[in-house]
Motif scaffolding. Structure first.
Motif, PDB file in Angstrom:
ATOM      1  N   ALA A   4      51.187   8.644 -66.750  1.00 30.23           N
ATOM      2  CA  ALA A   4      52.420   8.692 -67.537  1.00 30.23           C
ATOM      3  C   ALA A   4      53.478   9.424 -66.725  1.00 30.23           C
ATOM      4  O   ALA A   4      53.160  10.378 -66.001  1.00 30.23           O
ATOM      5  N   ILE A   5      54.712   8.977 -66.839  1.00 30.16           N
ATOM      6  CA  ILE A   5      55.829   9.651 -66.193  1.00 30.16           C
ATOM      7  C   ILE A   5      56.867   9.956 -67.255  1.00 30.16           C
ATOM      8  O   ILE A   5      57.381   9.047 -67.917  1.00 30.16           O
ATOM      9  N   VAL A   6      57.153  11.229 -67.440  1.00 32.36           N
ATOM     10  CA  VAL A   6      58.085  11.658 -68.479  1.00 32.36           C
ATOM     11  C   VAL A   6      59.464  11.820 -67.852  1.00 32.36           C
ATOM     12  O   VAL A   6      59.649  12.606 -66.932  1.00 32.36           O
ATOM     13  N   GLY A   7      60.421  11.062 -68.395  1.00 28.25           N
ATOM     14  CA  GLY A   7      61.769  11.054 -67.846  1.00 28.25           C
ATOM     15  C   GLY A   7      62.034   9.734 -67.151  1.00 28.25           C
ATOM     16  O   GLY A   7      61.330   9.382 -66.194  1.00 28.25           O
ATOM     17  N   GLY A  16      57.897   5.667 -61.298  1.00 33.10           N
ATOM     18  CA  GLY A  16      57.006   4.922 -62.181  1.00 33.10           C
ATOM     19  C   GLY A  16      56.892   3.465 -61.784  1.00 33.10           C
ATOM     20  O   GLY A  16      55.791   2.892 -61.760  1.00 33.10           O
ATOM     21  N   THR A  17      58.016   2.862 -61.451  1.00 36.31           N
ATOM     22  CA  THR A  17      58.019   1.451 -61.074  1.00 36.31           C
ATOM     23  C   THR A  17      57.248   1.233 -59.775  1.00 36.31           C
ATOM     24  O   THR A  17      56.473   0.271 -59.644  1.00 36.31           O
ATOM     25  N   CYS A  28      56.182   4.911 -68.812  1.00 37.12           N
ATOM     26  CA  CYS A  28      57.354   5.778 -68.663  1.00 37.12           C
ATOM     27  C   CYS A  28      57.804   6.242 -70.047  1.00 37.12           C
ATOM     28  O   CYS A  28      57.949   5.428 -70.960  1.00 37.12           O
ATOM     29  N   VAL A  29      58.026   7.537 -70.168  1.00 36.59           N
ATOM     30  CA  VAL A  29      58.329   8.148 -71.465  1.00 36.59           C
ATOM     31  C   VAL A  29      59.705   8.797 -71.412  1.00 36.59           C
ATOM     32  O   VAL A  29      60.061   9.447 -70.417  1.00 36.59           O
ATOM     33  N   ASP A  30      60.476   8.635 -72.477  1.00 37.67           N
ATOM     34  CA  ASP A  30      61.775   9.289 -72.560  1.00 37.67           C
ATOM     35  C   ASP A  30      62.121   9.524 -74.027  1.00 37.67           C
ATOM     36  O   ASP A  30      61.780   8.700 -74.886  1.00 37.67           O
ATOM     37  N   ALA A  83      59.198  14.314 -64.787  1.00 39.51           N
ATOM     38  CA  ALA A  83      60.363  13.975 -63.968  1.00 39.51           C
ATOM     39  C   ALA A  83      61.646  14.122 -64.789  1.00 39.51           C
ATOM     40  O   ALA A  83      62.594  13.358 -64.622  1.00 39.51           O
ATOM     41  N   VAL A  84      61.655  15.115 -65.661  1.00 40.90           N
ATOM     42  CA  VAL A  84      62.824  15.351 -66.508  1.00 40.90           C
ATOM     43  C   VAL A  84      63.875  16.137 -65.727  1.00 40.90           C
ATOM     44  O   VAL A  84      63.609  16.694 -64.661  1.00 40.90           O
TER      45      VAL A  84
END
Length: 439
Positions: A4-7, A16-17, A28-30, A83-84
């Motif tokens: 998971a990648i946050v931001g 993420g891509t 990907c989380v936002d 990655a926020v």
């Protein structure tokens, strides 16, 4: 491997891509529901060459997903990247509230061994704060024996070239505190190891420091060359010749030796400020970096000073100024800390009318300052009835203009080149008054 990648800002979405493109299953989380919905519909919120095609490819392949709910994916992932944003606080230090909020959410919901990786640029000591925050949340849940690791994996992506930088990196820096975490992250980066790219493992504080040190070194080279350029003008030297002369020294090298009208963007200004603040907090003064910052701030007004000088110190009120370039560098619409924003304010305060053109950043400029400038259809439209042309961003399409057309369109054939991309002899032959940096 599930991660998971946050931001879903610049770093998070590109990372993420690209991880998905190497075969990982990425979510990907936002917290921005509108942004997530746009991404699900194939709309990319940032401009980065090639990113839209890569996102669509991996969404279609079922390897790239988007959600607003981090808690819902924690049971299925082995690694969570944070990655926020870490915006500069009022005192120049990095604001860690978003980083620590991610850590709190992880602590509130993880149920198995997880590696929590900070991807954002953060000060030395942040990983320890992340660990403490997760432990506090686990303690609130009455959980004492759940293992997890914290790691640091700073990004080194150049806007406009980010996908290539990620897929073919100079190096990958990873800070870990256990062999278990190293094993997990080695597996994730195995596609890069197969291509003989360097993955450098180190302790976490060193990894956190590496990103700041790298960006600060590059910023230092830029400010040094701008200082040299300003002195060259006063002593009759040519900074382009000086650059060629010193760049031929293998100890120095040719990169980041170009004089110009100042650096900007989301990294160099913020990271220099943050490293200065980190030093202050630890009883040390970064004198070189403080000078780097001062030189850069001064350099952002250098084109305005040249414009004033070209008009003999007379009032600029009522003058029409053409601006080519708004983004802080080519191949991006990013205007954070852009020299253009400084120039627009100086020109408007002087009573000038501004006609601006940028291939991709005009919408971003409009979002920031509204219609206080005239946004033009192309670079030739921008110079119509202009009393001067200022070049701020070295987009490729600006390199070979038809000067005869431009001269006919302008009221005064005055060109001030903030990136030294034009040929002074060619402009002189076409009847232009030409000023650049360091010559």
């Amino acid at each position: 491997m599930n991660i998971a990648i946050v931001g879903t800002g610049y770093v998070g979405l590109v990372s993420g891509t690209c991880f998905a493109d190497t075969g990982a299953n990425v979510t990907c989380v936002d917290v921005d529901a509108q942004k997530i919905e746009r991404l699900k519909n194939g709309e990319i919120p940032i401009f980065e060459p090639g990113l839209d095609e890569l996102v669509l490819k991996n969404v279609k392949a079922g390897r790239l997903h988007f959600t607003t709910d981090l808690a819902s994916v924690l049971d299925d992932v082995q690694i969570v990247f944070s990655a926020v944003g870490t915006p500069p606080d009022e005192d120049g230090s990095a604001d860690l509230k978003y980083v620590l909020q991610v850590a709190r959410t992880i602590g509130q919901h993880i149920n198995h061994y997880t590696v929590v990786v900070t991807k954002s640029t953060v000060p030395v000591g942040t990983a320890a704060k992340v660990r403490k925050t997760i432990e506090e949340e686990l303690e609130k849940r009455g959980i004492k024996d759940l293992e997890f690791d914290v790691a640091s994996n700073p990004e080194f992506l150049k806007e406009g070239n980010a996908i290539k930088d990620f897929m073919s990196p100079d190096r990958v820096v990873v800070g870990v505190e256990s062999e278990h975490a190293k094993k997990v992250l080695t597996k994730l980066y195995k596609p890069f190891l197969l291509n003989n790219f360097r993955v450098i493992f180190m302790d976490i504080p060193s990894a956190e420091m590496t990103k700041y040190a790298a960006n600060s070194m590059l910023a230092t080279r830029i400010s040094f060359m701008n200082d040299i350029a300003n002195l060259c003008e006063r002593v009759g030297a040519d900074v382009n010749m000086v650059r060629a002369g010193i760049g031929a020294d293998t100890r120095i090298g040719r990169k980041f030796l170009y004089a110009g009208c100042g650096y900007g963007g989301s990294c160099f200004p913020k990271d220099v400020k943050a490293l200065i603040k980190t030093a202050d907090q630890n009883g040390y003064s970064m004198e070189v970096l403080k000078a780097v910052e001062r030189v850069n701030e001064r350099q952002k007004s250098i084109l305005f000073e040249k414009l004033q000088k070209a008009y003999g110190g007379q009032s600029l009120k009522g003058k029409t100024i053409a601006m080519w370039g708004l983004s802080f560098k080519p191949e991006t619409d990013d205007m954070r800390e852009s020299t253009a924003l400084v120039m627009i304010k100086l020109l408007q305060d002087a009573g000038c009318t501004i006609r601006a053109y940028d291939p991709v950043a005009m919408d971003e400029c409009n979002r920031r300052i509204g219609d206080t400038v005239t946004y033009c259809n192309d670079m030739y439209d921008a110079v119509l009835d202009a009393d001067a042309l200022l070049l701020l961003t070295e987009w490729k399409e600006f390199r070979l203009p038809t000067w005869a057309v431009i001269k006919k369109a302008m009221r005064r054939p005055l060109v001030i080149d903030g990136r030294n991309i034009f040929d002074s002899e060619e402009l002189a032959e076409n009847g232009f008054e030409y000023h650049c940096i360091g010559k």
